[in-house]
Design a protein around this motif. Structure first.
Motif, PDB file in Angstrom:
ATOM      1  N   ALA A  28       0.825  -1.214   0.000  1.00  0.00           N
ATOM      2  CA  ALA A  28       0.000   0.000   0.000  1.00  0.00           C
ATOM      3  C   ALA A  28       0.855   1.257   0.000  1.00  0.00           C
ATOM      4  O   ALA A  28       0.516   2.254  -0.633  1.00  0.00           O
ATOM      5  CB  ALA A  28      -0.925   0.001   1.207  1.00  0.00           C
ATOM      6  N   GLY A  29       1.990   1.218   0.719  1.00  0.00           N
ATOM      7  CA  GLY A  29       2.867   2.375   0.732  1.00  0.00           C
ATOM      8  C   GLY A  29       3.353   2.731  -0.660  1.00  0.00           C
ATOM      9  O   GLY A  29       3.539   3.907  -0.990  1.00  0.00           O
ATOM     10  N   ASN A  30       3.534   1.701  -1.493  1.00  0.00           N
ATOM     11  CA  ASN A  30       3.987   1.922  -2.862  1.00  0.00           C
ATOM     12  C   ASN A  30       2.908   2.575  -3.712  1.00  0.00           C
ATOM     13  O   ASN A  30       3.192   3.112  -4.785  1.00  0.00           O
ATOM     14  CB  ASN A  30       4.406   0.597  -3.496  1.00  0.00           C
ATOM     15  N   LEU A  31       1.670   2.510  -3.256  1.00  0.00           N
ATOM     16  CA  LEU A  31       0.585   3.210  -3.941  1.00  0.00           C
ATOM     17  C   LEU A  31       0.431   4.639  -3.439  1.00  0.00           C
ATOM     18  O   LEU A  31       0.310   5.576  -4.235  1.00  0.00           O
ATOM     19  CB  LEU A  31      -0.740   2.463  -3.719  1.00  0.00           C
ATOM     20  N   ILE A  32       0.448   4.811  -2.120  1.00  0.00           N
ATOM     21  CA  ILE A  32       0.082   6.120  -1.589  1.00  0.00           C
ATOM     22  C   ILE A  32       1.235   7.119  -1.563  1.00  0.00           C
ATOM     23  O   ILE A  32       1.015   8.319  -1.753  1.00  0.00           O
ATOM     24  CB  ILE A  32      -0.539   5.992  -0.179  1.00  0.00           C
ATOM     25  N   PHE A  33       2.475   6.658  -1.381  1.00  0.00           N
ATOM     26  CA  PHE A  33       3.595   7.610  -1.319  1.00  0.00           C
ATOM     27  C   PHE A  33       3.876   8.275  -2.672  1.00  0.00           C
ATOM     28  O   PHE A  33       4.122   9.486  -2.710  1.00  0.00           O
ATOM     29  CB  PHE A  33       4.840   6.940  -0.759  1.00  0.00           C
ATOM     30  N   PRO A  34       3.850   7.562  -3.802  1.00  0.00           N
ATOM     31  CA  PRO A  34       4.047   8.252  -5.089  1.00  0.00           C
ATOM     32  C   PRO A  34       2.932   9.256  -5.392  1.00  0.00           C
ATOM     33  O   PRO A  34       3.201  10.323  -5.942  1.00  0.00           O
ATOM     34  CB  PRO A  34       4.040   7.111  -6.117  1.00  0.00           C
ATOM     35  N   LEU A  35       1.690   8.909  -5.050  1.00  0.00           N
ATOM     36  CA  LEU A  35       0.589   9.846  -5.271  1.00  0.00           C
ATOM     37  C   LEU A  35       0.785  11.128  -4.463  1.00  0.00           C
ATOM     38  O   LEU A  35       0.603  12.239  -4.969  1.00  0.00           O
ATOM     39  CB  LEU A  35      -0.737   9.189  -4.880  1.00  0.00           C
ATOM     40  N   HIS A  36       1.163  10.962  -3.203  1.00  0.00           N
ATOM     41  CA  HIS A  36       1.393  12.122  -2.354  1.00  0.00           C
ATOM     42  C   HIS A  36       2.581  12.936  -2.861  1.00  0.00           C
ATOM     43  O   HIS A  36       2.549  14.176  -2.852  1.00  0.00           O
ATOM     44  CB  HIS A  36       1.640  11.662  -0.912  1.00  0.00           C
ATOM     45  N   LEU A  37       3.622  12.248  -3.320  1.00  0.00           N
ATOM     46  CA  LEU A  37       4.782  12.936  -3.893  1.00  0.00           C
ATOM     47  C   LEU A  37       4.367  13.775  -5.086  1.00  0.00           C
ATOM     48  O   LEU A  37       4.823  14.910  -5.254  1.00  0.00           O
ATOM     49  CB  LEU A  37       5.843  11.908  -4.302  1.00  0.00           C
ATOM     50  N   THR A  55      15.750   5.665  -4.895  1.00  0.00           N
ATOM     51  CA  THR A  55      15.636   4.912  -3.641  1.00  0.00           C
ATOM     52  C   THR A  55      14.490   3.909  -3.652  1.00  0.00           C
ATOM     53  O   THR A  55      14.506   2.958  -2.863  1.00  0.00           O
ATOM     54  CB  THR A  55      15.455   5.865  -2.441  1.00  0.00           C
ATOM     55  N   ALA A  56      13.496   4.108  -4.512  1.00  0.00           N
ATOM     56  CA  ALA A  56      12.333   3.224  -4.510  1.00  0.00           C
ATOM     57  C   ALA A  56      12.379   2.162  -5.603  1.00  0.00           C
ATOM     58  O   ALA A  56      11.594   1.207  -5.571  1.00  0.00           O
ATOM     59  CB  ALA A  56      11.051   4.042  -4.655  1.00  0.00           C
ATOM     60  N   VAL A  57      13.278   2.312  -6.598  1.00  0.00           N
ATOM     61  CA  VAL A  57      13.382   1.315  -7.679  1.00  0.00           C
ATOM     62  C   VAL A  57      14.816   0.827  -7.850  1.00  0.00           C
ATOM     63  O   VAL A  57      15.082  -0.383  -7.789  1.00  0.00           O
ATOM     64  CB  VAL A  57      12.861   1.887  -9.022  1.00  0.00           C
ATOM     65  N   VAL A  58      15.748   1.763  -8.080  1.00  0.00           N
ATOM     66  CA  VAL A  58      17.135   1.370  -8.344  1.00  0.00           C
ATOM     67  C   VAL A  58      17.731   0.655  -7.133  1.00  0.00           C
ATOM     68  O   VAL A  58      18.352  -0.406  -7.267  1.00  0.00           O
ATOM     69  CB  VAL A  58      17.995   2.596  -8.729  1.00  0.00           C
ATOM     70  N   LEU A  59      17.530   1.228  -5.950  1.00  0.00           N
ATOM     71  CA  LEU A  59      18.117   0.624  -4.751  1.00  0.00           C
ATOM     72  C   LEU A  59      17.526  -0.755  -4.438  1.00  0.00           C
ATOM     73  O   LEU A  59      18.276  -1.690  -4.129  1.00  0.00           O
ATOM     74  CB  LEU A  59      17.960   1.580  -3.567  1.00  0.00           C
ATOM     75  N   PRO A  60      16.200  -0.939  -4.504  1.00  0.00           N
ATOM     76  CA  PRO A  60      15.667  -2.295  -4.335  1.00  0.00           C
ATOM     77  C   PRO A  60      16.208  -3.281  -5.373  1.00  0.00           C
ATOM     78  O   PRO A  60      16.479  -4.441  -5.048  1.00  0.00           O
ATOM     79  CB  PRO A  60      14.162  -2.110  -4.494  1.00  0.00           C
ATOM     80  N   LEU A  61      16.369  -2.815  -6.628  1.00  0.00           N
ATOM     81  CA  LEU A  61      16.961  -3.689  -7.635  1.00  0.00           C
ATOM     82  C   LEU A  61      18.391  -4.058  -7.255  1.00  0.00           C
ATOM     83  O   LEU A  61      18.797  -5.224  -7.364  1.00  0.00           O
ATOM     84  CB  LEU A  61      16.943  -2.999  -9.005  1.00  0.00           C
ATOM     85  N   LEU A  62      19.142  -3.077  -6.787  1.00  0.00           N
ATOM     86  CA  LEU A  62      20.515  -3.355  -6.366  1.00  0.00           C
ATOM     87  C   LEU A  62      20.549  -4.325  -5.183  1.00  0.00           C
ATOM     88  O   LEU A  62      21.467  -5.137  -5.068  1.00  0.00           O
ATOM     89  CB  LEU A  62      21.232  -2.055  -6.002  1.00  0.00           C
ATOM     90  N   SER A  63      19.545  -4.240  -4.308  1.00  0.00           N
ATOM     91  CA  SER A  63      19.505  -5.181  -3.186  1.00  0.00           C
ATOM     92  C   SER A  63      19.287  -6.607  -3.679  1.00  0.00           C
ATOM     93  O   SER A  63      19.881  -7.552  -3.151  1.00  0.00           O
ATOM     94  CB  SER A  63      18.402  -4.778  -2.191  1.00  0.00           C
ATOM     95  N   GLY A 249       8.691   0.644 -11.422  1.00  0.00           N
ATOM     96  CA  GLY A 249       9.087   2.000 -11.794  1.00  0.00           C
ATOM     97  C   GLY A 249       8.076   2.669 -12.712  1.00  0.00           C
ATOM     98  O   GLY A 249       7.750   3.851 -12.543  1.00  0.00           O
ATOM     99  N   LEU A 250       7.562   1.930 -13.687  1.00  0.00           N
ATOM    100  CA  LEU A 250       6.554   2.483 -14.597  1.00  0.00           C
ATOM    101  C   LEU A 250       5.278   2.842 -13.846  1.00  0.00           C
ATOM    102  O   LEU A 250       4.656   3.881 -14.104  1.00  0.00           O
ATOM    103  CB  LEU A 250       6.246   1.465 -15.708  1.00  0.00           C
ATOM    104  N   ILE A 251       4.885   1.987 -12.904  1.00  0.00           N
ATOM    105  CA  ILE A 251       3.685   2.268 -12.116  1.00  0.00           C
ATOM    106  C   ILE A 251       3.898   3.510 -11.250  1.00  0.00           C
ATOM    107  O   ILE A 251       3.003   4.355 -11.122  1.00  0.00           O
ATOM    108  CB  ILE A 251       3.315   1.050 -11.247  1.00  0.00           C
ATOM    109  N   TYR A 252       5.084   3.650 -10.662  1.00  0.00           N
ATOM    110  CA  TYR A 252       5.386   4.838  -9.867  1.00  0.00           C
ATOM    111  C   TYR A 252       5.219   6.106 -10.695  1.00  0.00           C
ATOM    112  O   TYR A 252       4.645   7.099 -10.230  1.00  0.00           O
ATOM    113  CB  TYR A 252       6.815   4.777  -9.336  1.00  0.00           C
ATOM    114  N   LEU A 253       5.752   6.100 -11.903  1.00  0.00           N
ATOM    115  CA  LEU A 253       5.638   7.284 -12.758  1.00  0.00           C
ATOM    116  C   LEU A 253       4.179   7.625 -13.016  1.00  0.00           C
ATOM    117  O   LEU A 253       3.778   8.799 -12.966  1.00  0.00           O
ATOM    118  CB  LEU A 253       6.376   7.050 -14.079  1.00  0.00           C
ATOM    119  N   GLY A 254       3.373   6.596 -13.299  1.00  0.00           N
ATOM    120  CA  GLY A 254       1.949   6.825 -13.526  1.00  0.00           C
ATOM    121  C   GLY A 254       1.265   7.409 -12.304  1.00  0.00           C
ATOM    122  O   GLY A 254       0.451   8.343 -12.404  1.00  0.00           O
TER     123      GLY A 254
END
Length: 460
Positions: A28-37, A55-63, A249-254
């Motif tokens: 849910a945080g992945n839905l509401i934080f980008p909208l608020h941003l 921090t929300a896409v590149v870093l998780p991928l690196l992890s 990442g694409l969903i975040y942009l949307g």
């Protein structure tokens, strides 16, 4: 018959593993934080989005890639170069933060606060949260009860349902947009430092921490497909990680664009859950609220399943006298109790822990990725982590609620913090970490050169 190690995975297998990773990451945080941003950034949404994606896409991928490069099975292995005591402490802190203290309870409180609470009288809020969270974590326990069924539950059932509902909302939002994103007014903080504010907002997803913790769940799932050789498990995990985080990442942009365009109709909301409710209600009325409640519950449940399973798997591995199912039950019970403190309290007290743990997670992820260059020498890890500790601790103190941050001690730490480079951007750990890296690499290469000279003298 081919051995298990020789089995070649099909495109469908890769898709299911990717879907599992996506479902574990996307809550849910992945839905509401980008909208608020998007609402906060307004016309500066693009630069804010770029910071957020780091921090929300590149870093998780690196992890995920760090798990692959080091052939690790979880967060414990990532910290192991610094010794078993540090590795165990780091594992416990990560799991406690994304687990029963903050992350997992949030998976229940967000869908309740946004989807269910508006439908209840104020006097029934606490009882409603109690019942909802009990049912929610009961479902998470049942879906996670059998480890070999987690991928089927998340990757094949819950995740497709979530994506179907989400893209239905996207379809409505982009066919008939609320406004033009670039024309909206930004809040003061985002007019001059939108990238770094977006960067810090990405911490709230907790996905870099979760990526390390989910390692054991993904590795178990990949082995369940008949892949057991460590190099192949790592390769499958890396490929699935690229696909899953790219989709996220694409969903975040949307979502960020939708948040920015919503300013044409609505004021900046207190959180992304409110604006999401406003958007879907604008397009679909009361039915939209029902869609939102379902969407949030499904996506939160997939993340909760991954978190409770990863917690139980890791803790059973290192404290094997307690069974996986017992750890699972303890995790669900503790998350249920914490959830009933309410969303606002959870977010208020989780921020300091994120400010403390994220610098450590970032440096350990980057060290893991580059470890072949210095043979995973513990001395390099030691200096980097040591020099990262001071700014990480100061960030934690300053981020605490007023009872701590506004105390004499908290104000003293804040004054000292101002002397660190990039402190005003929340990046005060970067320079100390680089200093630690330089010292660690110097010691490493000096020791390597000394060993080579000694070996050469012995041969002569």
């Amino acid at each position: 018959m081919k051995s298990l190690e020789e089995r070649q995975l099909s495109a469908k297998d890769y898709f299911v593993v990717s879907s599992l990773l996506f479902g574990l990451f996307f809550g849910a945080g992945n839905l509401i934080f980008p909208l608020h941003l998007g609402q906060l950034a307004g016309g500066h949404w693009l630069t804010a989005a770029l910071g957020f994606l780091v921090t929300a896409v590149v870093l998780p991928l690196l992890s995920v890639l760090a798990i692959s490069v080091t052939h690790s099975e979880g967060v414990y292995d990532i910290g192991k170069p610094l010794g078993p005591a540090f590795a165990l402490a780091f594992m416990v802190l990560i799991h406690a933060t994304i687990g029963p203290l903050f992350g997992t309870p949030r998976t229940a409180t967000i869908p309740f606060s946004v989807g269910v609470q508006p439908l209840l009288p104020n006097q029934l809020t606490h009882v409603g949260l109690l019942i909802f969270s009990a049912l929610f974590f009961g479902a998470a326990y049942l879906f996670s009860y059998k480890q070999n069924r987690i991928m089927a539950s998340v990757g094949k059932v819950l995740n497709p349902l979530f994506l179907l509902l989400l893209f239905f909302v996207f379809f409505l939002g982009f066919v008939k947009p609320l406004g033009t994103a670039s024309a909206q007014v930004s809040t003061t903080a985002y007019q001059h430092a939108s990238f770094f504010n977006g960067f810090l907002q990405g911490y709230n997803t907790m996905d870099a921490l979760a990526g390390l913790a989910f390692g054991v769940t993904v590795v178990t799932a990949v082995k369940g497909l008949g892949v057991h050789k460590s190099s192949r498990v790592s390769l499958v995990t890396a490929k699935a990680g690229v696909f899953a985080t790219g989709t996220i990442g694409l969903i975040y942009l949307g979502l960020i664009v939708m948040g920015a365009t919503s300013l044409a109709y609505f004021k900046v909301s207190a959180d992304g859950g409110v604006v999401f409710d406003q958007i879907v209600t604008h397009y679909m009325g009361a039915f939209g609220h029902a869609v939102l409640a379902t969407l949030l519950t499904v996506t939160c449940l997939t993340t909760a399943i991954g978190l409770v399973a990863a917690f139980a798997q890791d803790f059973h591995k290192h404290f094997s006298k307690v069974s996986y199912r017992t750890w699972l039950g303890l995790m669900c019970a503790a998350s249920f109790l914490t959830a009933n403190f309410g969303l606002d309290q959870i977010i208020a007290w989780s921020t300091p822990m994120l400010m403390f743990l994220y610098p450590f997670a970032m440096v350990l992820i980057l060290l893991s990725l580059t470890s072949p260059l210095f043979h995973r020498d513990s001395v390099v890890y030691f200096f980097v982590v040591l020099f990262t500790a001071i700014p990480a601790l100061s960030d934690m103190v300053v981020a605490f609620p007023a009872v701590v941050s506004q105390s004499t001690f908290g104000k003293g730490v804040a004054r000292l913090q101002q002397y660190l480079p990039f402190a005003n951007m929340g990046m005060d750990w970067v320079v100390p970490a680089l200093v630690g890296l330089a010292l660690g690499l110097t010691v490493h290469f000096v020791r390597v050169a000394a060993a080579q000279r000694s070996e050469s003298m012995e041969q002569n």
